[in-house]
Design a protein around this motif. Structure first.
Motif, PDB file in Angstrom:
ATOM      1  N   PHE A   8       0.843  -1.195   0.000  1.00  0.00           N
ATOM      2  CA  PHE A   8       0.000   0.000   0.000  1.00  0.00           C
ATOM      3  C   PHE A   8       0.879   1.246   0.000  1.00  0.00           C
ATOM      4  O   PHE A   8       1.838   1.329   0.780  1.00  0.00           O
ATOM      5  N   TRP A  42      -4.247   3.885  -3.549  1.00  0.00           N
ATOM      6  CA  TRP A  42      -5.598   3.302  -3.476  1.00  0.00           C
ATOM      7  C   TRP A  42      -6.345   3.391  -4.801  1.00  0.00           C
ATOM      8  O   TRP A  42      -6.942   2.387  -5.230  1.00  0.00           O
ATOM      9  N   LYS A  46      -7.679  -1.143  -8.026  1.00  0.00           N
ATOM     10  CA  LYS A  46      -8.683  -1.918  -8.786  1.00  0.00           C
ATOM     11  C   LYS A  46      -8.630  -1.614 -10.279  1.00  0.00           C
ATOM     12  O   LYS A  46      -9.538  -1.998 -11.023  1.00  0.00           O
ATOM     13  N   GLY A  57      -7.276  -7.212  -7.272  1.00  0.00           N
ATOM     14  CA  GLY A  57      -6.983  -5.808  -7.000  1.00  0.00           C
ATOM     15  C   GLY A  57      -6.478  -5.578  -5.581  1.00  0.00           C
ATOM     16  O   GLY A  57      -6.889  -4.625  -4.914  1.00  0.00           O
ATOM     17  N   GLN A  58      -5.590  -6.460  -5.129  1.00  0.00           N
ATOM     18  CA  GLN A  58      -5.075  -6.360  -3.762  1.00  0.00           C
ATOM     19  C   GLN A  58      -3.544  -6.353  -3.772  1.00  0.00           C
ATOM     20  O   GLN A  58      -2.913  -6.615  -4.801  1.00  0.00           O
ATOM     21  N   GLU A  71      -1.080 -13.641  -3.777  1.00  0.00           N
ATOM     22  CA  GLU A  71      -1.381 -14.442  -2.587  1.00  0.00           C
ATOM     23  C   GLU A  71      -0.130 -14.537  -1.710  1.00  0.00           C
ATOM     24  O   GLU A  71       0.870 -15.165  -2.070  1.00  0.00           O
ATOM     25  N   SER A  72      -0.234 -13.926  -0.542  1.00  0.00           N
ATOM     26  CA  SER A  72       0.931 -13.873   0.348  1.00  0.00           C
ATOM     27  C   SER A  72       1.452 -15.274   0.680  1.00  0.00           C
ATOM     28  O   SER A  72       2.666 -15.480   0.786  1.00  0.00           O
TER      29      SER A  72
HETATM   30  N1  LIG Z   1      -5.405 -13.743   0.440  1.00  0.00           N
HETATM   31  C1  LIG Z   1      -4.710 -12.553   0.005  1.00  0.00           C
HETATM   32  C2  LIG Z   1      -5.357 -11.364   0.694  1.00  0.00           C
HETATM   33  C3  LIG Z   1      -4.764 -10.056   0.206  1.00  0.00           C
HETATM   34  C4  LIG Z   1      -5.406  -8.880   0.928  1.00  0.00           C
HETATM   35  O1  LIG Z   1      -6.474  -9.001   1.565  1.00  0.00           O
HETATM   36  N2  LIG Z   1      -4.732  -7.751   0.814  1.00  0.00           N
HETATM   37  C5  LIG Z   1      -5.252  -6.546   1.443  1.00  0.00           C
HETATM   38  C6  LIG Z   1      -4.112  -5.850   2.174  1.00  0.00           C
HETATM   39  S1  LIG Z   1      -3.508  -6.839   3.514  1.00  0.00           S
HETATM   40  C7  LIG Z   1      -5.744  -5.611   0.363  1.00  0.00           C
HETATM   41  O2  LIG Z   1      -5.117  -5.452  -0.657  1.00  0.00           O
HETATM   42  N3  LIG Z   1      -6.880  -4.964   0.624  1.00  0.00           N
HETATM   43  C8  LIG Z   1      -7.461  -4.007  -0.264  1.00  0.00           C
HETATM   44  C9  LIG Z   1      -8.664  -4.559  -0.945  1.00  0.00           C
HETATM   45  O3  LIG Z   1      -9.001  -5.741  -0.782  1.00  0.00           O
HETATM   46  O4  LIG Z   1      -9.281  -3.778  -1.663  1.00  0.00           O
HETATM   47  C10 LIG Z   1      -3.229 -12.659   0.379  1.00  0.00           C
HETATM   48  O5  LIG Z   1      -2.926 -13.329   1.377  1.00  0.00           O
HETATM   49  O6  LIG Z   1      -2.381 -12.105  -0.330  1.00  0.00           O
END
Ligand SMILES: N[C@@H](CCC(=O)N[C@@H](CS)C(=O)NCC(=O)O)C(=O)O
Length: 217
Positions: A8, A42, A46, A57-58, A71-72
């Motif tokens: 982020f 931010w 997406k 989008g994460q 995926e972490s």
């Molecule tokens: N299962 C995914 C989850 C990723 C996740 O939830 N990332 C969060 C940050 S910790 C994110 O990008 N959130 C923003 C969103 O979902 O819009 C992983 O482990 O990488």
């Protein structure tokens, strides 16, 4: 080749190291692999350009030459497979360390995230006081079972592994909730993970982003 991860640009956790890029940073620090970071604002999360690397989008993502991962869990596993230090040599011990990674992500993380989502999204609602106890009880079940597994051991299964790295980071989301204090063995386990020099380096690096003095790739 130096991999690039995403994080982020402005983490909602305000630099507390709860965003999932922290796990990837920690793994890379444990194995001594340098990395670059691309910060994602931010509004771009997406957009098609970021979805091309992360379909949901994460963050985090991981790019290394032709290899693009999201995926972490998959990223930490990849780092652990490619470098010595996070997975045991013995085949059975290695399989169990991987099992603990899955346990962290599939069994322990869901109730912890559900509780924190209820807090974040519903704490102003009239029903929140009634909704919260069952969420907390589900967390208590996994904390109890983990404390039994740990017993007097420092780590889940012998030496520190990617399984512990993932579990400690998942548990950190409970910090400030008071719930870890109910299980002193688990709280001490989290503290042991956080005391590792590689953890400290990763934590400082992600915090520098929030403080605005990070060096990124
Ligand atoms: N299962 C995914 C989850 C990723 C996740 O939830 N990332 C969060 C940050 S910790 C994110 O990008 N959130 C923003 C969103 O979902 O819009 C992983 O482990 O990488």
């Amino acid at each position: 080749m130096i991999p690039t991860i995403t994080a982020f640009e402005r983490s909602p956790d305000r630099g507390r190291g709860l965003a999932r890029d922290m796990r990837v940073r920690w793994a890379l620090e444990e194995v001594g692999q340098a990395y670059d970071v691309r910060l994602v604002p931010w509004p771009e999360m997406k957009q098609p350009a970021h979805r091309a690397v992360q379909p949901f989008g994460q963050i985090p993502t991981y790019e290394e030459g032709d290899l693009v991962l999201f995926e972490s869990g998959a990223i930490v596993f990849h780092v652990a497979e490619r470098h010595p230090g996070l997975l045991p040599q013995d085949a059975n011990a290695r399989a169990r360390a991987i099992m603990w990674m899955f346990a962290a992500l599939n069994t322990v993380e869901p109730p912890i995230v559900e509780r924190s989502m209820a807090f974040l999204l519903e704490r102003e609602k009239s029903w929140y006081a009634e909704r919260l106890p069952p969420f907390k009880d589900r967390v208590r079940v996994v904390l109890h079972d983990l404390s039994v597994q740990l017993g007097d051991a420092d780590w889940l299964d012998g030496a520190f592994s990617a399984g512990d790295l993932m579990m400690v980071h998942v548990l950190r989301r409970l910090e400030g909730s008071g719930m870890l204090d109910e299980f002193p063995g688990v709280a001490a386990y989290v503290a042991r993970g956080e005391a590792r020099p590689a953890y400290q380096r990763a934590f400082d690096a992600q915090r520098a982003v929030f403080a605005g003095n990070a060096s990124t790739g």
